[in-house]
Scaffold this motif. Structure first.
Motif, PDB file in Angstrom:
ATOM      1  N   ALA A  64       0.922  -1.381  -0.014  1.00 41.62           N
ATOM      2  CA  ALA A  64       0.082   0.267  -0.054  1.00 41.62           C
ATOM      3  C   ALA A  64       1.172   1.315   0.135  1.00 41.62           C
ATOM      4  CB  ALA A  64      -0.242   0.245   1.522  1.00 41.62           C
ATOM      5  N   GLN A 103       3.385   1.538  -0.601  1.00 45.24           N
ATOM      6  CA  GLN A 103       4.947   1.807  -2.268  1.00 45.24           C
ATOM      7  C   GLN A 103       3.769   1.891  -3.777  1.00 45.24           C
ATOM      8  OE1 GLN A 103       7.167  -1.554  -2.445  1.00 45.24           O
ATOM      9  NE2 GLN A 103       8.735  -0.920  -2.909  1.00 45.24           N
ATOM     10  N   ILE A 104       2.787   2.470  -3.319  1.00 43.63           N
ATOM     11  CA  ILE A 104       1.696   2.557  -4.440  1.00 43.63           C
ATOM     12  C   ILE A 104       1.303   3.791  -4.771  1.00 43.63           C
ATOM     13  CG2 ILE A 104       0.777   0.161  -5.413  1.00 43.63           C
ATOM     14  CD1 ILE A 104      -1.974   1.501  -4.527  1.00 43.63           C
ATOM     15  N   VAL A 105       1.318   4.087  -3.278  1.00 40.34           N
ATOM     16  CA  VAL A 105       1.347   5.957  -3.393  1.00 40.34           C
ATOM     17  C   VAL A 105       2.316   6.150  -3.854  1.00 40.34           C
ATOM     18  CG1 VAL A 105       1.048   7.698  -1.856  1.00 40.34           C
ATOM     19  CG2 VAL A 105      -0.923   5.284  -1.387  1.00 40.34           C
TER      20      VAL A 105
END
Lengths: 276, 329
Positions: free
Chosen positions: A116, A118-120
């Protein structure tokens, strides 16, 4: 051969070390050279560099000493960069090690949290965090660490997973060592070096993120940073581009120094590993 | 193709809990903010009476409990509704959709530039590991990698925009130029040259280094030795055998770097005054527009997931070994 001599023997490591030592000295000596607040007005505004010996790098739009800002800015950049990296590596290592050791549901849950984060985009997260909590040095440090802890977490977990299957760990299990003791004495010391080599990249990233935040006006407003100097200079970019160019060059040299040092460090660590 | 479809389905399902963590995390982060959108709005219009404040709070749902608001947010997200932006006075989805294309153009062009030039230079460097050419390119890429993109943007705009006047330094196209078709496309391209160069430079260095490292790895494999034993020319070995096999790690890199590039575009869009997604984030921060900021974070997370999905599928199509076992399971 110690790690330091190994480090110095690689050209990258040596160059990086020299740059970092000079930077550290600059940061430490800044208050000695310029005991006054670098935000104080000392002369006529927009003095071109190399025209006045007392103000070698000239002054900015408000007549503040550029050299003083530059030296004090080194303090802020290095302090924030290193502090954020320490927080990120510490948190990352603890969470990664925990996930690697616990396995099962805990591992799964922790890794989804890592996903989570890492994708922001880390920079957006830092932006949101600073704007919500308010810009001050500790907040900026936390905000940067928030986006940077996932890489060390992943690496620490991978290292732990590979090391816990090795023979010497199995041996310590057989002789009845406590799992916590195995974790702290056998696994962690061997899992740390790659994570430490990664931390150079994290320091560099943190320095750049801090600069970008200050550039957008989200840094601590009470201290001089290179990012805020670049933003300051931007308002007179057409007439006095040096005001933005000088602190930017300082940033490039700093980040380059950290990268070179990191390259040398990981090379030195790799050589020690292959010999061991 | 079947394999790709299964992979797609599997990854989509597995990204739902991750997205949920992002939404809940963002919600509580913005919950911690002192002062909400109504405060910001009241400050901008110079205050209001108690009835107006209560009315506004109720209309934004701010008078309900934290949990019911979180539930409200998640359920509206599931219907693809991002909420209402206070600063823009319009649905957030609308504002985001308006801004997104500019950023996608910026990021897409920067990726194409850095991937193309970076991998080519990587091949040049990796063709002869340890050579002078290799060392020179590797050192240059390290220096390039150290340059902050927003500062590079400023320097480029001083040199090529202000001094040489080759390229415009702000916006995505000439306003009210009345240009159409090819003329307009060229105009937009001219506006993108500087920001794309500034944003792409770091990734160019990154792709160069990854390509070089991957090639060094491939050189050590048996088939590279076999190819030279067959007496193939060095150029042929480099391009047909080494470079082709070294390309795959670059693809992975592409997925890993999307989030970073999206973050970088926030600052680049600010430098070049591009009305994009990143600039919107800054406007949301300035306007204390928490719902908008939240929408931006959620949309960017979805964007990163989608790009990673596309990379995964491309990877699976290019390398039949990847995902075969996962998809058949």
């Amino acid at each position: 051969m110690t790690l330091l001599t190994r480090l110095i023997r690689s050209p990258e490591g040596l160059a990086g070390l020299i740059i970092l030592v000079i930077l550290a000295l600059t940061a430490l000596l800044a208050p000695l050279f310029f005991p006054r607040d670098p935000l104080a007005i000392v002369g006529q505004p927009l003095l071109t560099p190399f025209t006045d010996l007392a103000l070698p790098l000239g002054t900015d739009r408000l007549g503040r000493n550029v050299l003083a800002g530059l030296m004090h800015g080194a303090r802020a950049s290095l302090a924030v960069g290193i502090a954020a990296a320490i927080v990120a590596v510490l948190v990352g290592t603890v969470i990664g090690t925990l996930a690697g050791f616990a396995g099962g549901l805990i591992d799964e849950a922790l890794m989804r949290v890592v996903d989570a984060f890492q994708i922001v985009p880390g920079f957006l997260l830092a932006l949101a965090f600073v704007s919500v909590v308010g810009a001050s040095l500790p907040v900026v440090i936390l905000a940067i660490a928030l986006g940077a802890w996932t890489a060390p977490a992943r690496l620490a977990r991978a290292e732990v997973l590979s090391i816990r299957e090795r023979d010497y760990v199995a041996a310590s299990r057989v002789i009845g060592m406590h799992p916590l003791e195995i974790a702290l004495k056998e696994v962690l010391p061997n899992a740390l070096p790659p994570v430490l080599a990664l931390s150079a990249v994290i320091v560099a990233g943190a320095v750049l993120t801090e600069a970008a935040l200050s550039f957008l006006g989200l840094g601590d407003p009470n201290i001089v940073t290179w990012g805020s100097m670049i933003a300051e200079g931007r308002t007179v970019l057409r007439s006095s581009p040096y005001l933005s160019i000088i602190p930017g060059l300082a940033l490039v040299v700093t980040v380059l120094g950290v990268y070179l040092f990191g390259e040398g460090l990981s090379e030195a660590l790799a050589r020690r590993r292959s010999r061991a | 193709m079947r394999r790709a479809f299964r992979l797609l389905l599997q990854r989509t399902i597995s990204s739902i809990p991750v997205l949920l963590i992002v939404v809940i995390g963002t919600f509580f982060l913005l919950e911690a903010a002192s002062g909400d959108a109504v405060d910001a709005y009241l400050a901008s219009i110079g205050g209001g009476d108690a009835a107006l404040i209560a009315g506004l709070r109720a209309s934004y749902g701010l008078d309900q409990s934290v949990w019911s608001r979180l539930w409200l947010y998640i359920s509206s997200l599931a219907r693809f509704e991002l909420g209402w932006s206070v600063t823009f006075g319009r649905p957030i989805g609308q504002v985001v959709l308006e801004r997104l294309p500019n950023t996608l153009w910026l990021m897409g062009s920067a990726t194409a530039l850095s991937f193309g030039v970076g991998s080519l230079l990587g091949v040049v460097a990796g063709a002869k590991p340890g050579s002078l050419r290799d060392r020179a390119l590797s050192t240059a890429s390290l220096a390039l990698y150290a340059i902050p993109s927003f500062w590079l943007g400023l320097v480029l705009s001083v040199v090529f925009g202000v001094q040489l006047r080759w390229f415009p330094t702000s916006g995505v196209e000439t306003i009210a130029s009345g240009k159409e078709g090819l003329d307009r496309a060229l105009d937009i391209a001219r506006h993108l040259v500087l920001p794309v160069s500034a944003l792409g430079m770091i990734y160019l260095a990154l792709f160069l280094r990854t390509m070089r490292a991957a090639m060094a790895e491939v050189w050590r494999q048996d088939f590279a030795l076999a190819a030279s034993a067959k007496g193939l020319s060095r150029t042929r070995i480099v391009w047909r055998h080494i470079a082709r096999n070294a390309l795959l790690p670059l693809l992975t890199m592409l997925g890993v770097q999307v989030a970073g590039m999206l973050g970088g575009s926030v600052v680049i869009e600010s430098v070049f005054a591009i009305p994009g997604f990143g600039r919107l984030a800054q406007e949301a921060v300035a306007g204390r527009d928490a719902p908008l900021l939240m929408g931006i974070i959620v949309v960017s997370a979805i964007l990163v997931i989608v790009v990673n999905l596309l990379v995964d599928i491309a990877y699976a199509l290019l390398d039949p070994r990847v995902g075969a076992s996962e998809a058949s399971a």
